[in-house]
Structures are given as structure tokens and as C-alpha cells.
Design a protein around this motif. Structure first.
Motif, mmCIF file in Angstrom:
data_model
loop_
_atom_site.group_PDB
_atom_site.id
_atom_site.type_symbol
_atom_site.label_atom_id
_atom_site.label_comp_id
_atom_site.label_asym_id
_atom_site.label_seq_id
_atom_site.Cartn_x
_atom_site.Cartn_y
_atom_site.Cartn_z
ATOM 1 N N SER A 11 0.818 -1.217 0.000
ATOM 2 C CA SER A 11 0.000 0.000 0.000
ATOM 3 C C SER A 11 0.853 1.270 0.000
ATOM 4 O O SER A 11 0.386 2.331 -0.394
ATOM 5 C CB SER A 11 -0.946 0.012 1.197
ATOM 6 N N LYS A 12 2.100 1.172 0.442
ATOM 7 C CA LYS A 12 2.957 2.364 0.532
ATOM 8 C C LYS A 12 3.951 2.484 -0.616
ATOM 9 O O LYS A 12 4.662 3.473 -0.706
ATOM 10 C CB LYS A 12 3.706 2.353 1.860
ATOM 11 N N ILE A 13 4.000 1.488 -1.499
ATOM 12 C CA ILE A 13 5.005 1.528 -2.567
ATOM 13 C C ILE A 13 4.726 2.651 -3.557
ATOM 14 O O ILE A 13 5.661 3.227 -4.117
ATOM 15 C CB ILE A 13 5.148 0.151 -3.261
ATOM 16 N N ASP A 14 3.459 2.989 -3.767
ATOM 17 C CA ASP A 14 3.145 4.091 -4.684
ATOM 18 C C ASP A 14 3.675 5.419 -4.154
ATOM 19 O O ASP A 14 4.119 6.267 -4.930
ATOM 20 C CB ASP A 14 1.637 4.172 -4.939
ATOM 21 N N ASN A 15 3.624 5.614 -2.837
ATOM 22 C CA ASN A 15 4.188 6.834 -2.249
ATOM 23 C C ASN A 15 5.696 6.897 -2.498
ATOM 24 O O ASN A 15 6.244 7.959 -2.786
ATOM 25 C CB ASN A 15 3.915 6.890 -0.751
ATOM 26 N N PHE A 16 6.356 5.752 -2.381
ATOM 27 C CA PHE A 16 7.793 5.695 -2.632
ATOM 28 C C PHE A 16 8.102 6.053 -4.086
ATOM 29 O O PHE A 16 8.992 6.843 -4.368
ATOM 30 C CB PHE A 16 8.327 4.304 -2.282
ATOM 31 N N LYS A 17 7.325 5.487 -5.010
ATOM 32 C CA LYS A 17 7.535 5.783 -6.429
ATOM 33 C C LYS A 17 7.274 7.259 -6.727
ATOM 34 O O LYS A 17 7.953 7.865 -7.559
ATOM 35 C CB LYS A 17 6.639 4.913 -7.300
ATOM 36 N N GLN A 18 6.319 7.835 -6.027
ATOM 37 C CA GLN A 18 6.034 9.261 -6.216
ATOM 38 C C GLN A 18 7.226 10.103 -5.750
ATOM 39 O O GLN A 18 7.602 11.072 -6.404
ATOM 40 C CB GLN A 18 4.770 9.642 -5.450
ATOM 41 N N ARG A 19 7.825 9.720 -4.638
ATOM 42 C CA ARG A 19 9.018 10.428 -4.157
ATOM 43 C C ARG A 19 10.161 10.324 -5.163
ATOM 44 O O ARG A 19 10.892 11.289 -5.376
ATOM 45 C CB ARG A 19 9.473 9.864 -2.806
ATOM 46 N N LEU A 20 10.305 9.143 -5.785
ATOM 47 C CA LEU A 20 11.329 8.998 -6.825
ATOM 48 C C LEU A 20 11.000 9.884 -8.022
ATOM 49 O O LEU A 20 11.892 10.488 -8.621
ATOM 50 C CB LEU A 20 11.441 7.541 -7.278
ATOM 51 N N GLY A 21 9.721 9.980 -8.370
ATOM 52 C CA GLY A 21 9.290 10.822 -9.478
ATOM 53 C C GLY A 21 9.642 12.280 -9.260
ATOM 54 O O GLY A 21 9.956 13.002 -10.203
ATOM 55 N N GLU A 22 9.609 12.725 -8.009
ATOM 56 C CA GLU A 22 9.987 14.103 -7.686
ATOM 57 C C GLU A 22 11.478 14.345 -7.945
ATOM 58 O O GLU A 22 11.900 15.488 -8.092
ATOM 59 C CB GLU A 22 9.644 14.404 -6.226
ATOM 60 N N GLN A 23 12.257 13.271 -8.010
ATOM 61 C CA GLN A 23 13.691 13.375 -8.295
ATOM 62 C C GLN A 23 14.000 13.150 -9.772
ATOM 63 O O GLN A 23 15.152 13.024 -10.158
ATOM 64 C CB GLN A 23 14.474 12.358 -7.451
ATOM 65 N N GLY A 24 12.947 13.068 -10.592
ATOM 66 C CA GLY A 24 13.139 12.887 -12.025
ATOM 67 C C GLY A 24 13.213 11.433 -12.463
ATOM 68 O O GLY A 24 13.514 11.147 -13.611
ATOM 69 N N ILE A 25 12.926 10.527 -11.553
ATOM 70 C CA ILE A 25 12.955 9.095 -11.880
ATOM 71 C C ILE A 25 11.508 8.639 -11.990
ATOM 72 O O ILE A 25 10.886 8.250 -11.000
ATOM 73 C CB ILE A 25 13.733 8.300 -10.813
ATOM 74 N N ASP A 26 10.980 8.730 -13.206
ATOM 75 C CA ASP A 26 9.553 8.457 -13.410
ATOM 76 C C ASP A 26 9.228 6.982 -13.591
ATOM 77 O O ASP A 26 8.107 6.565 -13.307
ATOM 78 C CB ASP A 26 9.043 9.228 -14.633
ATOM 79 N N GLN A 27 10.156 6.211 -14.092
ATOM 80 C CA GLN A 27 9.886 4.797 -14.340
ATOM 81 C C GLN A 27 10.991 3.921 -13.769
ATOM 82 O O GLN A 27 11.802 3.371 -14.510
ATOM 83 C CB GLN A 27 9.732 4.541 -15.838
ATOM 84 N N PRO A 28 11.009 3.757 -12.433
ATOM 85 C CA PRO A 28 12.027 2.874 -11.861
ATOM 86 C C PRO A 28 11.741 1.428 -12.283
ATOM 87 O O PRO A 28 10.584 1.016 -12.378
ATOM 88 C CB PRO A 28 11.868 3.062 -10.352
ATOM 89 N N LEU A 29 12.776 0.676 -12.537
ATOM 90 C CA LEU A 29 12.646 -0.701 -12.988
ATOM 91 C C LEU A 29 12.668 -1.619 -11.772
ATOM 92 O O LEU A 29 13.657 -1.666 -11.041
ATOM 93 C CB LEU A 29 13.794 -1.050 -13.936
ATOM 94 N N LEU A 30 11.566 -2.322 -11.542
ATOM 95 C CA LEU A 30 11.496 -3.253 -10.420
ATOM 96 C C LEU A 30 12.318 -4.488 -10.775
ATOM 97 O O LEU A 30 11.995 -5.225 -11.692
ATOM 98 C CB LEU A 30 10.043 -3.634 -10.123
ATOM 99 N N ARG A 31 13.388 -4.708 -10.032
ATOM 100 C CA ARG A 31 14.275 -5.848 -10.307
ATOM 101 C C ARG A 31 13.926 -7.059 -9.446
ATOM 102 O O ARG A 31 14.130 -8.186 -9.866
ATOM 103 C CB ARG A 31 15.733 -5.461 -10.028
ATOM 104 N N ASN A 32 13.403 -6.804 -8.243
ATOM 105 C CA ASN A 32 13.136 -7.909 -7.333
ATOM 106 C C ASN A 32 12.142 -7.462 -6.267
ATOM 107 O O ASN A 32 12.124 -6.295 -5.881
ATOM 108 C CB ASN A 32 14.439 -8.382 -6.678
ATOM 109 N N LYS A 33 11.342 -8.407 -5.804
ATOM 110 C CA LYS A 33 10.432 -8.176 -4.676
ATOM 111 C C LYS A 33 10.440 -9.463 -3.876
ATOM 112 O O LYS A 33 10.130 -10.535 -4.376
ATOM 113 C CB LYS A 33 9.021 -7.885 -5.203
ATOM 114 N N ARG A 34 10.846 -9.346 -2.604
ATOM 115 C CA ARG A 34 10.903 -10.539 -1.759
ATOM 116 C C ARG A 34 10.369 -10.212 -0.378
ATOM 117 O O ARG A 34 10.438 -9.062 0.070
ATOM 118 C CB ARG A 34 12.327 -11.075 -1.703
ATOM 119 N N PRO A 35 9.816 -11.210 0.316
ATOM 120 C CA PRO A 35 9.319 -10.969 1.670
ATOM 121 C C PRO A 35 10.453 -10.539 2.593
ATOM 122 O O PRO A 35 11.584 -10.993 2.449
ATOM 123 C CB PRO A 35 8.764 -12.319 2.126
ATOM 124 N N SER A 36 10.132 -9.648 3.504
ATOM 125 C CA SER A 36 11.188 -9.188 4.427
ATOM 126 C C SER A 36 11.288 -10.076 5.640
ATOM 127 O O SER A 36 10.515 -10.914 5.885
ATOM 128 C CB SER A 36 10.920 -7.760 4.858
#
Length: 152
Positions: free
Chosen positions: A127-152
């Protein structure tokens, strides 16, 4: 030989007073019926029905999904840049660091040429990953490439 006449009886429909279910409802938790609550003997006249006492029902469960803040968190690995020079990759890494991101640089080879990938790992809930991507977008990184997603 005389034949016996067969008399078929029509199946009799039980009245509610004759069903054991009502006895069980009227009995206390120990399984014994109290004398006051014994069903009355069947009568030819219809009796007036008294309202049944009912126990309070438990509250209905929320049908809304639980907030995902309590959901399982994951470690997301994003590639946010790829450069042929270490200086440009290091510049992006430093800029992200000043903005509160922890980035690392991985070196990879493509056709014997080195490429420097800027990688960010973040632990968060879906639920919070979109907020993270929005923060990256503010730095000019509009399309970060998801390389991996694993349980913590």
C-alpha cells in the motif's frame, strides 16, 4: 384366497410443536428443559404465538478489508539508472542520498562494456510503494525498474 386391502396412510406433516428442535431451543445450556418452557400439549385450536426471546447477536464483522499497514512488508529492489561512466552513476547516487534515499552501484557488463547500475532497496508494504515511487518521481525518476520483490 382373499386379498387384503392395503390402506395407505398419507404421510402426516408434523406441527412445529411436535419437533424436537423447539425443545432444544427452549432448554438451558445444561441440556435440561425448564418445566415452564415445556411445549403445550397439541390442541385443536391454533394458539397465539409469543415472540421468542433471542440472545444478542455478535457484532457483524467489518466487510471492509483491513488496512494494508498491517500487511506483510516486502523488500523491493529498483534500478533507477544505468550509466556507462562511474562518475555519472556516482552523481545520481549522491543526489539520491541527499534526498534521503540509500542507493548502491552495481557494475554489469554488456558486450564486454561496463555499465554502472544505480540500485535502491526499500522495505515497505504494497500500500505504501506508490508513495515511494512518487518520491522517486519528484527526483526525475519516473519509471524505476522493479528488479526484485521478496518478503522481508
Amino acid at each position: 384366497m382373499p386379498q387384503e386391502e392395503k390402506h395407505e396412510e398419507k404421510p402426516r406433516i408434523l406441527r412445529p410443536e411436535e419437533l424436537e428442535f423447539y425443545d432444544q431451543l427452549r432448554s438451558d445450556p445444561s441440556g435440561e428443559s425448564s418445566p415452564q418452557e415445556q411445549p403445550a400439549a397439541p390442541t385443536a385450536q391454533p394458539s397465539q404465538e409469543q415472540p421468542l426471546e433471542t440472545a444478542a447477536l455478535p457484532p457483524e464483522p467489518d466487510l471492509e478489508p483491513e488496512p494494508e499497514d498491517d500487511a506483510e512488508s516486502f523488500i523491493y529492489t529498483f534500478q533507477v539508472g544505468s550509466f556507462q561512466s562511474m562518475e555519472r552513476a556516482g552523481g545520481l547516487q549522491q543526489r539520491l542520498y541527499r534526498e534521503g534515499f540509500e542507493a548502491s552501484i552495481n557494475r554489469a557488463f554488456y558486450e564486454n562494456e561496463p555499465w554502472y547500475r544505480v540500485i535502491i532497496e526499500v522495505e515497505t508494504t504494497p500500500s505504501k510503494i506508490d508513495n515511494f515511487k512518487q518520491r522517486l518521481g519528484e527526483q526525475g525518476i519516473d519509471q524505476p525498474l522493479l528488479r526484485n520483490k521478496r518478503p522481508s
